[in-house]
Design a protein around this motif. Sequence first.
Motif, mmCIF file in Angstrom:
data_model
loop_
_atom_site.group_PDB
_atom_site.id
_atom_site.type_symbol
_atom_site.label_atom_id
_atom_site.label_comp_id
_atom_site.label_asym_id
_atom_site.label_seq_id
_atom_site.Cartn_x
_atom_site.Cartn_y
_atom_site.Cartn_z
ATOM 1 N N VAL A 163 0.856 -1.188 0.000
ATOM 2 C CA VAL A 163 0.000 0.000 0.000
ATOM 3 C C VAL A 163 0.892 1.239 0.000
ATOM 4 O O VAL A 163 2.058 1.176 0.393
ATOM 5 C CB VAL A 163 -0.905 0.065 1.252
ATOM 6 C CG1 VAL A 163 -1.930 -1.050 1.246
ATOM 7 C CG2 VAL A 163 -0.084 0.045 2.523
ATOM 8 N N LEU A 164 0.304 2.348 -0.417
ATOM 9 C CA LEU A 164 0.991 3.620 -0.262
ATOM 10 C C LEU A 164 0.337 4.312 0.941
ATOM 11 O O LEU A 164 -0.862 4.582 0.927
ATOM 12 C CB LEU A 164 0.830 4.472 -1.526
ATOM 13 C CG LEU A 164 1.368 5.904 -1.397
ATOM 14 C CD1 LEU A 164 2.887 5.901 -1.231
ATOM 15 C CD2 LEU A 164 0.957 6.757 -2.585
ATOM 16 N N ALA A 165 1.147 4.538 1.989
ATOM 17 C CA ALA A 165 0.621 5.254 3.150
ATOM 18 C C ALA A 165 0.676 6.735 2.822
ATOM 19 O O ALA A 165 1.744 7.349 2.854
ATOM 20 C CB ALA A 165 1.446 4.932 4.386
ATOM 21 N N MET A 166 -0.482 7.310 2.482
ATOM 22 C CA MET A 166 -0.489 8.663 1.922
ATOM 23 C C MET A 166 -0.068 9.729 2.930
ATOM 24 O O MET A 166 0.675 10.651 2.599
ATOM 25 C CB MET A 166 -1.880 8.993 1.374
ATOM 26 C CG MET A 166 -2.109 8.392 0.003
ATOM 27 S SD MET A 166 -3.727 7.657 -0.142
ATOM 28 C CE MET A 166 -4.763 9.071 -0.134
ATOM 29 N N ASP A 167 -0.536 9.615 4.161
ATOM 30 C CA ASP A 167 -0.180 10.626 5.164
ATOM 31 C C ASP A 167 1.329 10.639 5.415
ATOM 32 O O ASP A 167 1.908 11.670 5.712
ATOM 33 C CB ASP A 167 -0.898 10.355 6.486
ATOM 34 C CG ASP A 167 -2.407 10.509 6.333
ATOM 35 O OD1 ASP A 167 -2.828 11.062 5.309
ATOM 36 O OD2 ASP A 167 -3.136 10.062 7.234
ATOM 37 N N TRP A 168 1.920 9.449 5.347
ATOM 38 C CA TRP A 168 3.345 9.343 5.644
ATOM 39 C C TRP A 168 4.205 9.463 4.387
ATOM 40 O O TRP A 168 5.418 9.613 4.470
ATOM 41 C CB TRP A 168 3.643 8.007 6.355
ATOM 42 C CG TRP A 168 2.878 7.859 7.649
ATOM 43 C CD1 TRP A 168 2.389 8.879 8.404
ATOM 44 C CD2 TRP A 168 2.506 6.650 8.304
ATOM 45 N NE1 TRP A 168 1.748 8.375 9.498
ATOM 46 C CE2 TRP A 168 1.794 7.007 9.477
ATOM 47 C CE3 TRP A 168 2.719 5.280 8.034
ATOM 48 C CZ2 TRP A 168 1.294 6.064 10.367
ATOM 49 C CZ3 TRP A 168 2.220 4.348 8.918
ATOM 50 C CH2 TRP A 168 1.499 4.743 10.079
ATOM 51 N N GLY A 169 3.567 9.335 3.221
ATOM 52 C CA GLY A 169 4.292 9.446 1.957
ATOM 53 C C GLY A 169 5.263 8.310 1.711
ATOM 54 O O GLY A 169 6.330 8.515 1.129
ATOM 55 N N ILE A 170 4.922 7.092 2.168
ATOM 56 C CA ILE A 170 5.835 5.961 1.979
ATOM 57 C C ILE A 170 5.050 4.726 1.557
ATOM 58 O O ILE A 170 3.918 4.538 1.967
ATOM 59 C CB ILE A 170 6.605 5.614 3.276
ATOM 60 C CG1 ILE A 170 5.625 5.609 4.457
ATOM 61 C CG2 ILE A 170 7.766 6.548 3.497
ATOM 62 C CD1 ILE A 170 6.188 5.038 5.715
ATOM 63 N N PRO A 171 5.660 3.867 0.711
ATOM 64 C CA PRO A 171 5.035 2.575 0.413
ATOM 65 C C PRO A 171 5.344 1.595 1.539
ATOM 66 O O PRO A 171 6.427 1.649 2.122
ATOM 67 C CB PRO A 171 5.712 2.149 -0.888
ATOM 68 C CG PRO A 171 7.033 2.856 -0.886
ATOM 69 C CD PRO A 171 6.931 4.065 -0.010
ATOM 70 N N LEU A 172 4.379 0.742 1.875
ATOM 71 C CA LEU A 172 4.601 -0.240 2.938
ATOM 72 C C LEU A 172 4.173 -1.615 2.468
ATOM 73 O O LEU A 172 3.204 -1.761 1.730
ATOM 74 C CB LEU A 172 3.786 0.126 4.187
ATOM 75 C CG LEU A 172 4.264 1.321 5.023
ATOM 76 C CD1 LEU A 172 3.252 1.625 6.111
ATOM 77 C CD2 LEU A 172 5.644 1.045 5.621
ATOM 78 N N THR A 173 4.906 -2.625 2.901
ATOM 79 C CA THR A 173 4.543 -4.004 2.588
ATOM 80 C C THR A 173 3.755 -4.570 3.756
ATOM 81 O O THR A 173 4.117 -4.369 4.914
ATOM 82 C CB THR A 173 5.824 -4.853 2.398
ATOM 83 O OG1 THR A 173 6.669 -4.165 1.485
ATOM 84 C CG2 THR A 173 5.485 -6.225 1.873
ATOM 85 N N CYS A 174 2.650 -5.246 3.441
ATOM 86 C CA CYS A 174 1.832 -5.854 4.480
ATOM 87 C C CYS A 174 2.032 -7.352 4.478
ATOM 88 O O CYS A 174 2.095 -7.965 3.414
ATOM 89 C CB CYS A 174 0.348 -5.593 4.227
ATOM 90 S SG CYS A 174 -0.100 -3.897 4.418
ATOM 91 N N GLY A 175 2.070 -7.951 5.641
ATOM 92 C CA GLY A 175 2.165 -9.400 5.742
ATOM 93 C C GLY A 175 0.900 -10.058 5.237
ATOM 94 O O GLY A 175 0.930 -11.010 4.466
ATOM 95 N N ALA A 176 -0.243 -9.522 5.670
ATOM 96 C CA ALA A 176 -1.528 -10.091 5.238
ATOM 97 C C ALA A 176 -1.931 -9.464 3.911
ATOM 98 O O ALA A 176 -1.453 -8.391 3.567
ATOM 99 C CB ALA A 176 -2.588 -9.812 6.286
ATOM 100 N N ALA A 177 -2.810 -10.170 3.187
ATOM 101 C CA ALA A 177 -3.310 -9.615 1.935
ATOM 102 C C ALA A 177 -4.122 -8.365 2.230
ATOM 103 O O ALA A 177 -4.855 -8.316 3.215
ATOM 104 C CB ALA A 177 -4.168 -10.656 1.223
ATOM 105 N N VAL A 178 -3.979 -7.355 1.394
ATOM 106 C CA VAL A 178 -4.710 -6.099 1.617
ATOM 107 C C VAL A 178 -6.075 -6.199 0.939
ATOM 108 O O VAL A 178 -6.142 -6.413 -0.274
ATOM 109 C CB VAL A 178 -3.917 -4.913 1.016
ATOM 110 C CG1 VAL A 178 -4.672 -3.611 1.261
ATOM 111 C CG2 VAL A 178 -2.517 -4.853 1.595
#
Lengths: 237, 353
Positions: free
Chosen positions: B249-264
């Motif tokens: 996902v792209l964390a918009m408030d933080w301006g960074i892409p993040l990888t999630c362990g669980a399916a989004v």
Amino acid sequence: MDLFPLYNSLRVAAISTVITFFTGIAAAYYIAKTPRVVKGVLDCVLTLPMVLPPTVVGFFLLKTIGPLGPVGSRVLELFGAKLVMVWYSAIFATTIVTFPLMYRTVRGAFEAFDETLLYSGQTLGLSNTYLFWRVMMPNCKQGILAGTVLAFARALGEYGATTMVTGYIPGRTATISTTVYQLWREGNDILAYKWVAINLIISAAVLVAVNMLENRYRQPRSAAKDILSDEEGVGVP
Amino acid sequence: MTLSVDIRKRMGEFLLDVRFEAENEVLALLGSSGCGKSVTLKCVAGVMAPDEGRIVLDGRVLFDSREGIDLAPQERGVGLLFQNYALFPNMTVAGNILSVLRRERRDRRREKLAALLETFYLQGLESHYPSQLSGGQQQRVALARILASEPGLIMLDEPLSALDSYLRWQLETELVRLLERFEGTTLYVSHNRSEVYRICRRVCVMHQGLSEPVCDVAALFERPGTLAAALLSGCKNYSRTERIDTHTVLAMDWGIPLTCGAAVPEDARYIGVRAHYFSLCDGPGENAFVCAVQRVAEDVFETILTVRPKTAEPGRTTANIRIERPKEAVRGIREGDEVWVAVRPKDVMPLRH
């Protein structure tokens, strides 16, 4: 000195206080449950006698229970009894004038009463009648007693409406207040002073009683507990 | 013993829409204040009427708007422990309990009273008035009084929130012991996640009048599912997101892409990360990003860092990240420093609105 006015005043005040006691409590109880608009209207109507000049109340009463009034003529026809110019006419006048005092004081007490006590009682299976007599009334005792004493004191001092419906018949309809007026008109100051003194003593006693009641019940009650803010969860991330 | 609740009630602007089922268990209703928890309890108890819906306890219909059933509270057999305990102030401890037992035969009444006084450690307090009792004692009297009415369901409305924290712990321990002896269903209303975590197995989260599906307490803390549930479960950091693919996902408030362990899930609108799950790292890596330290606050057992990603959306206060670490892990960090912060993919929780 003829003590009839004292006896008559006490009898009238006592009977009208008993009537306002029950009607005032019933009105306060049921009106508190009505929707807001209805409550506002009823409240206004029932409080009016407190702010109207007693002569206006007396006027309305004469027009209603007088020999020509709708109620008075009917009663005269059916029972042959007059409703005005007899000793018990004063009961109608004092009841109407003192009703708002009882009603408003009791309503204040009921409104301050913690409803959760009734809710919890109901969930525990207690009947509404039991809750009213054993929980609500005892916990509103102060307001109810204060209202009763105030109503009694007001009934004892009622002059305007009473004099209009009972007139002044010595030994028949005379009350303390109408007697004082009559004595002053006759210029009988000595007797007038005696009745004034009697009136002062009774009124002072009533006020002392009200104050004592207020002090006795003004004990610190368990203060409403504030909800403490959420404590930070230690150990749970 | 089962309770099934499915009710709706409108109160001005506020709409209550609650649905849950409880087995023979202690089910928590968790929600912030004003979310409709207390109203829900009052509807189940019968002192308030829902506009529509159905409430069934052990196969007995307590309320059904369609069939026109609305049992009086006296007929429901539902005990409700109020936040202020609602003891009758004009009656003694014994009087309060006996008021419920007054239809019993005289000897049975004495027996039951004695048994309840013993179970709830109230011996010697029989002739005390509620105002003479401590908060804990009042609560025990209220519980004893409820059990005297032999309810099929007990509902506790924030039973511990009126107490200070030391007393609260003692009472919680006692409460758990007493609840274990009760064989019916218990509803435990609270806004305190830790309490719920310790006392209940399953929880129904409520948010602005709406209930979410009942779930295990553990699951609520691991996978809250919605933003409201995450915040209630104590998650302190969240960001609006845009889904990039099944695990990114792209964390918009933080301006960074993040990888999630669980399916989004497709409808994920936020991600949440608990304050304990951020750690400091040496440099770039998976889910690592650089932040400016805004504030260092020493708490009792740990240090709370407020940091702001360099890539954060300007002016957005929710972009600040709260990190809670053991004191030794962040020693030497000062306000104004630049640090690398990382979070493991399994600790990134995708959240629906």
